[in-house]
Design an enzyme around this catalytic site. Structure first.
Site, mmCIF file in Angstrom:
data_model
loop_
_atom_site.group_PDB
_atom_site.id
_atom_site.type_symbol
_atom_site.label_atom_id
_atom_site.label_comp_id
_atom_site.label_asym_id
_atom_site.label_seq_id
_atom_site.Cartn_x
_atom_site.Cartn_y
_atom_site.Cartn_z
ATOM 1 C CD GLU A 204 40.168 45.479 35.388
ATOM 2 O OE1 GLU A 204 39.585 44.418 35.640
ATOM 3 O OE2 GLU A 204 39.842 46.580 35.888
ATOM 4 C CG HIS A 445 64.268 21.214 55.349
ATOM 5 N ND1 HIS A 445 64.366 22.207 54.390
ATOM 6 C CD2 HIS A 445 65.067 20.198 54.945
ATOM 7 C CE1 HIS A 445 65.218 21.796 53.455
ATOM 8 N NE2 HIS A 445 65.650 20.582 53.762
HETATM 9 P P1 NAD Z 1 35.885 41.532 41.247
HETATM 10 O O1 NAD Z 1 35.369 42.689 41.988
HETATM 11 O O2 NAD Z 1 36.873 40.625 41.872
HETATM 12 O O3 NAD Z 1 36.556 42.012 39.885
HETATM 13 C C1 NAD Z 1 35.855 42.732 38.924
HETATM 14 C C2 NAD Z 1 36.850 43.347 37.958
HETATM 15 O O4 NAD Z 1 36.125 43.886 36.868
HETATM 16 C C3 NAD Z 1 37.673 44.473 38.560
HETATM 17 O O5 NAD Z 1 39.022 44.311 38.214
HETATM 18 C C4 NAD Z 1 37.066 45.722 37.921
HETATM 19 O O6 NAD Z 1 37.995 46.779 37.797
HETATM 20 C C5 NAD Z 1 36.641 45.180 36.586
HETATM 21 N N1 NAD Z 1 35.564 45.917 35.908
HETATM 22 C C6 NAD Z 1 34.481 46.499 36.468
HETATM 23 N N2 NAD Z 1 33.700 47.038 35.515
HETATM 24 C C7 NAD Z 1 34.301 46.782 34.327
HETATM 25 C C8 NAD Z 1 33.974 47.056 32.970
HETATM 26 N N3 NAD Z 1 32.853 47.700 32.644
HETATM 27 N N4 NAD Z 1 34.829 46.631 32.011
HETATM 28 C C9 NAD Z 1 35.975 45.953 32.325
HETATM 29 N N5 NAD Z 1 36.326 45.668 33.595
HETATM 30 C C10 NAD Z 1 35.496 46.066 34.579
HETATM 31 O O7 NAD Z 1 34.568 40.742 40.785
HETATM 32 P P2 NAD Z 1 34.373 39.266 40.248
HETATM 33 O O8 NAD Z 1 35.623 38.718 39.692
HETATM 34 O O9 NAD Z 1 33.147 39.324 39.400
HETATM 35 O O10 NAD Z 1 34.026 38.480 41.570
HETATM 36 C C11 NAD Z 1 32.877 38.854 42.359
HETATM 37 C C12 NAD Z 1 33.094 38.512 43.804
HETATM 38 O O11 NAD Z 1 33.128 37.109 43.993
HETATM 39 C C13 NAD Z 1 34.388 39.065 44.321
HETATM 40 O O12 NAD Z 1 34.081 40.180 45.119
HETATM 41 C C14 NAD Z 1 34.995 37.990 45.144
HETATM 42 O O13 NAD Z 1 35.017 38.391 46.473
HETATM 43 C C15 NAD Z 1 34.071 36.783 44.989
HETATM 44 N N6 NAD Z 1 34.903 35.641 44.527
HETATM 45 C C16 NAD Z 1 35.920 35.209 45.324
HETATM 46 C C17 NAD Z 1 36.742 34.185 44.902
HETATM 47 C C18 NAD Z 1 37.869 33.752 45.777
HETATM 48 O O14 NAD Z 1 37.863 34.091 46.945
HETATM 49 N N7 NAD Z 1 38.833 32.996 45.275
HETATM 50 C C19 NAD Z 1 36.549 33.600 43.659
HETATM 51 C C20 NAD Z 1 35.527 34.078 42.868
HETATM 52 C C21 NAD Z 1 34.695 35.100 43.319
#
Ligand code: NAD
Ligand code: FAD
Length: 466
Positions: A204, A445
């Protein structure tokens, strides 16, 4: 040439809900979808298949590890990955067919193929055989969704270097899966493969997981996932990936720069976010363009072009299925002259790991940045009788309330089944409830939901069970 009141481009949660609502309101509606099935990212390659694998892998892990044995259930499970994938695919098919049924029920036409806007009120659809259908519409709703954001130097081939779609259908359990990005996809799919036996390393860029979630909740989740064996490399960036038939070599550097190390993996998941999808849409034919991030702007779901509306992942706001669905309802209601509105302050967010993380409203960090005085009521699941009896005591419920008025401003839950419990606070907050309102409400409960009430009671230090 067919004429419609409304033509919707995209058959995901934004598009299909808009189409169904339009049908309910008596509009002649068509939904254009280029995939061979309805349901968009969510049903086909997103929310639903990921939850199918999270559910199955959680049970496998419980049976495999100490959890079942501790309950006095002695089994020796073997993994049938092909069957796990098959049941996931069958559930997905059932769900996508369900949308087809709802379209028939509400007299919505599914026009199969990729839609292109030719001009105001004009759409051409090209099907998989190259056949063209011309549509005329009073209103057009763009609901074309999003796609994974690529990472330069780490080319997704869906053989060794995967996006989420590839990671949802692997034919074998990775020996070592490196996940790039500790966001929601990385943590959910990392959890699936960890539970099925993979070594998982999450790289990350930032110094924390899940930026945007309440920091204390994020830390608690990270601690739990680390205990489950997921290895986190925070403040790190992947600069290069070299894939071969056997695996991938990744160069990883400190985010601030410094010496690179090499990580060997047999599979890599790139999950660094998603970006809006408008490819080949013909936006220029109605004078529209996207911003630097590829996003199509809106004001109350209207674009700058008359009669062209936009909802879901392709426009601003969180990329969540329930946000797309809410916008769909509000947008169609506005088209027929009703007062549709979305409350963007109260869109819940859930990470379906174990424990789950669910939240709604402001985080502590946001309240501090706004200079808003607030009180905190917390209650740990270690003190909740149902969680204790089920041996699921990780996490807590936290309620943030306005210091002066006691109005609930934010709720952050880490724990068992919290995805099913956050809705209570969504309703309460829509009605501007105070923490005291929840504290005075009888909860059944023994349930985990009692922790939510106790947290509200604890805003005034009145929790009775700790
Ligand atoms: P995300 O935006 O949740 O997380 C991306 C992560 O990658 C962040 O922590 C960011 O800091 C990191 N990052 C960015 N560039 C990077 C790099 N070059 N090297 C290392 N880390 C880096 O995106 P996601 O997990 O791909 O999900 C995409 C979207 O899909 C999300 O916006 C979410 O809303 C949606 N999603 C939602 C759910 C849910 O609601 N449970 C589940 C899956 C996906
Ligand atoms: P989409 O669902 O992306 O649908 C858009 C549709 O438009 C697609 O089917 C596409 O084929 C079609 N399309 C595009 N262009 C055209 C065109 N020109 N003509 C015809 N059709 C076109 N969200 C949650 O809330 N909870 C979750 O648990 C969750 N889990 C997820 C897990 C994963 C792995 C992923 C990737 C996403 C997840 N999401 C989750 C996010 C959720 O899937 C999206 O927010 C949601 O699908 C957005 O809906 P949408 O209708 O805007 O777009």
């Amino acid at each position: 040439m067919s004429t419609y009141d409304v033509v919707i481009l995209g058959g995901g949660p934004g598009g299909y809900n808009a189409a169904i609502r339009a049908g309910q309101l008596g509009l002649k509606a068509a939904c254009v979808e280029g995939r061979s099935t309805l349901g968009g990212t969510c049903l086909n390659v997103g929310c639903m298949p990921s939850k199918a694998l999270l559910h199955a892998s959680e049970l496998y892990d419980a049976a495999m590890g100490a959890e079942f044995a501790n309950l006095g259930i002695e089994v020796k499970p073997t993994l049938n990955l092909a069957q796990m994938m098959k049941q996931k695919d069958e559930s997905v098919t059932g769900l996508t067919k369900g949308i087809e049924f709802l379209f028939r029920k509400n007299k919505v036409d599914w026009i199969k193929g990729w839609g292109h806007i030719d001009g105001p009120g004009k759409v051409t659809v090209t099907d998989s055989q190259g056949g063209k259908t011309e549509l005329i519409a009073k209103d057009i709703i763009i609901a074309t969704g999003s796609e994974p954001t690529p990472l330069p130097g780490v080319e997704i081939d869906n053989k060794r270097i995967l996006d989420s779609t590839g990671a949802l259908s692997l034919a074998e359990v990775p020996k070592h899966l490196v996940v790039i990005g500790a966001g929601v996809i990385g943590l959910e799919l990392g959890s699936v493969w960890r539970r099925l036996g993979a070594q998982v390393t999450v790289v990350e860029f930032l110094d924390r997981i899940c930026p945007g979630v309440d920091a204390e909740a994020g830390k608690t989740l990270q601690r739990s996932l680390s205990k489950q064996g997921i290895n986190f490399k925070l403040s790190s960036k992947v600069t290069r990936a070299v894939a071969s038939d056997a695996g991938v070599q990744l160069s990883v550097e400190p985010a601030a720069g410094g010496a690179a190390e090499v990580l060997e993996a047999d599979y890599v998941l790139v999950s660094i976010g998603r970006r809006p999808y408008t490819q080949g849409l013909g936006l220029e034919n109605v004078g529209l363009s996207t911003d630097k991030r590829g996003m199509l702007a809106n004001k109350g779901h209207r674009t700058e072009a008359a009669g062209v509306w936009v909802i879901g992942d392709v426009t601003s706001g969180p990329m969540l299925a329930h946000k797309a669905e809410d916008e769909a309802m509000a947008c169609v209601e506005q088209i027929v002259g009703k007062a549709g509105e979305v409350n963007y302050d109260l869109i819940p967010n859930v990470i379906y790991t174990k424990p789950e993380l669910a939240s709604v409203g402001k985080t502590e960090e946001q309240l501090k940045a706004e200079g808003r005085a607030y009180k905190v009521g917390k209650f740990p699941f270690t003190a909740n009788s149902r969680a204790k009896i089920n041996h699921e005591t990780e996490g807590f419920a936290k309620v943030l309330a306005d210091e002066r008025t006691d109005e609930v401003l934010g709720v952050h839950l880490v724990g068992p089944s919290v995805s099913e419990m956050i809705g209570e606070y969504c309703v309460a907050m829509e009605f501007s409830a105070s923490a005291e309102d929840i504290a005075l409400t009888c909860h059944p409960h023994p349930t985990r939901s009692e922790a939510l009430r106790q947290a509200a009671m604890n805003v005034e230090g009145m929790a009775t069970q700790m």
